[in-house]
Scaffold this motif. Sequence first.
Motif, short mmCIF file in Angstrom:
data_model
loop_
_atom_site.label_atom_id
_atom_site.label_comp_id
_atom_site.label_asym_id
_atom_site.label_seq_id
_atom_site.Cartn_x
_atom_site.Cartn_y
_atom_site.Cartn_z
N HIS A 83 2.36 -4.27 4.08
CA HIS A 83 1.75 -4.25 5.40
C HIS A 83 2.05 -5.50 6.21
O HIS A 83 1.64 -5.59 7.37
CB HIS A 83 0.24 -4.07 5.27
N HIS A 102 4.76 0.49 0.88
CA HIS A 102 5.41 -0.64 1.54
C HIS A 102 4.46 -1.80 1.73
O HIS A 102 3.26 -1.68 1.49
CB HIS A 102 5.98 -0.19 2.90
N HIS A 153 1.23 5.34 0.94
CA HIS A 153 0.65 6.39 1.78
C HIS A 153 0.14 7.49 0.85
O HIS A 153 0.35 7.46 -0.34
CB HIS A 153 1.68 6.93 2.75
N HIS A 155 0.83 -1.20 0.00
CA HIS A 155 0.00 0.00 0.00
C HIS A 155 0.86 1.25 0.00
O HIS A 155 1.93 1.29 0.60
CB HIS A 155 -0.97 0.00 1.19
CU LIG Z 1 1.93 2.29 5.80
#
Ligand SMILES: [Cu+2]
Length: 402
Positions: free
Chosen positions: A361, A359, A251, A249
Motif C-alpha cells: 500500500h 501488493h 485483495h 495487503h
Molecule cells: Cu490494493
Amino acid sequence: MPTIDLWAVDGYISTPDGKSIYIWGFTDKAGGSAQLPGPTIIIKRQDPPARTMVTVNLTNSLPEPVSILFPGQSEVRVNGNPVQPQYQNGSLISLTNHCLPGETITYTFYAENSGTFLYESGTNPHKQVPMGLYGAIIVRPQDYMPDHTGYKTAYGTGTGTEFDREYLLVVGEIDPDLHQAVELGKPYDTRVYKPRYWTMNGRCANDTMLPDNVDHLPNQPHGAMIMLEPGEKVLIRYAGAGVENHPLHPHGNHTRLVGMDGRLLQNRTLSNTTDLSYKRFTVLTGAGQTYDQIYTWTGLGFEPVTNQIPTVIPNLRNMAIGHTGMTMWSGSPYLGVKGELPSGMVSYNEVGEYHFMLHSHAEPEITNWGAFPGGLMTMIAVYPNGTLERHHGMLPVESHGL
Ligand SMILES: [Cu+2]
C-alpha cells in the motif's frame, strides 16, 4: 540432524525493466552464484524430548567479513561456543561472530519453535543485508504430516493453523546506488539509502508472477504467485528481509494472523486456551519480522451453481497488463466460465480463473525505478474447484537432508 552448507558469494539479478544488478548473497551449491533470497531452510522438529539441532557451515567467498544471525532460534553457537558481538578497538563491528574471507565457520542452533524466521548477515548489516545476504527459515511442528487431515499445520495439531496450501513471500528493497558502489569498490553512505526497486522472493513485479525456476532468472528461482481454490485455507508467510517496513495487503479478503516472529498467537494455561489471532486488511511487514497468516477466498458466499457472482466487467484499460496484450481476465464475470475477450487480447487465463492483486500500500513500492507496475506486487489466482494441481503451493517437508 539437518546440516546446511552455505557460501557467501556475489552474483547478479535481473529486473523487469532490463537491468542487471550486482548482489551479495548466499548459495547452497559449491561454486554457485548468489541467490536472492538465500536458500530457504525448511526443518521439521524432532519429537520431544529430542531437540532439533541445526548445523550451518558458512564459507565466505566475499572480500570482507560476513556472518549470519539466527533471530528467534535457541542456543546459537559458533564452532561450539556461544555467539558474541564482535568489537575492534572498542567499536562494534559485528552483531555476531563473523567469518573472514576464505574461511569456513560452523554455526549451530536448536529449532525450538515452529513458524517462519529469517537468517541474515549481522556484519555491517546496513550494507550487507540490502546487498542480499538474507534468507528465510521455516520450522515445521514435530507432528507435521502433509497427507494427514489436521496435521498439515503451521504450529501443530490443535493450534487452529491448518492449511491446504502455503506460500512464502520474502520482501526486500534495492538501492541501485549501493549495489553499484559495492561492485565498483566505491564508498557509499548508508544514510542516503533510497530504494528504487522492491522485491518479493528476490523478484520485482511482474517477474513475481512467473513460475519458479524460469531460465532467464537463474539467481531468483522463486516466484510469488499465489494460487488457490475457493474455500481453501492458504498459509501466507511474510518475511521482512529488508531494512524498511512494507504495508502488504491482498485483495479479495482479509488475512488472519496466526503467528508472528515464529510464535503462535495463542495464550495457553492448563485449563484454558485464548485465541489471540486477528484479522487484518493490511499487515505492516516490519524489517526483521515475520507474519504467518491464513487467507481464504470465498467470494462472499460464492457457490458455483446457486450463487454465481455478478461482477461488472472492468474497464478495458484495467484488464490488460503491459503492452503485450496479456490479460488477467477470462472475459466472463463468472468463475470457471470463459467469455469473449476484447479483440487483440491474448489470454493467459487458463480455466476461467480470477486474478487479483496482493501488493504494498506504499504505492511508490509498486514501481520499478518509477515505472508502474512493478516492485512489491503479485497476483492471487482463484481457480475453479478441482482445476488446480495439488503440488501448487506445497513447499517441501524439509529442504536439506538429515
Ligand atoms: Cu490494493
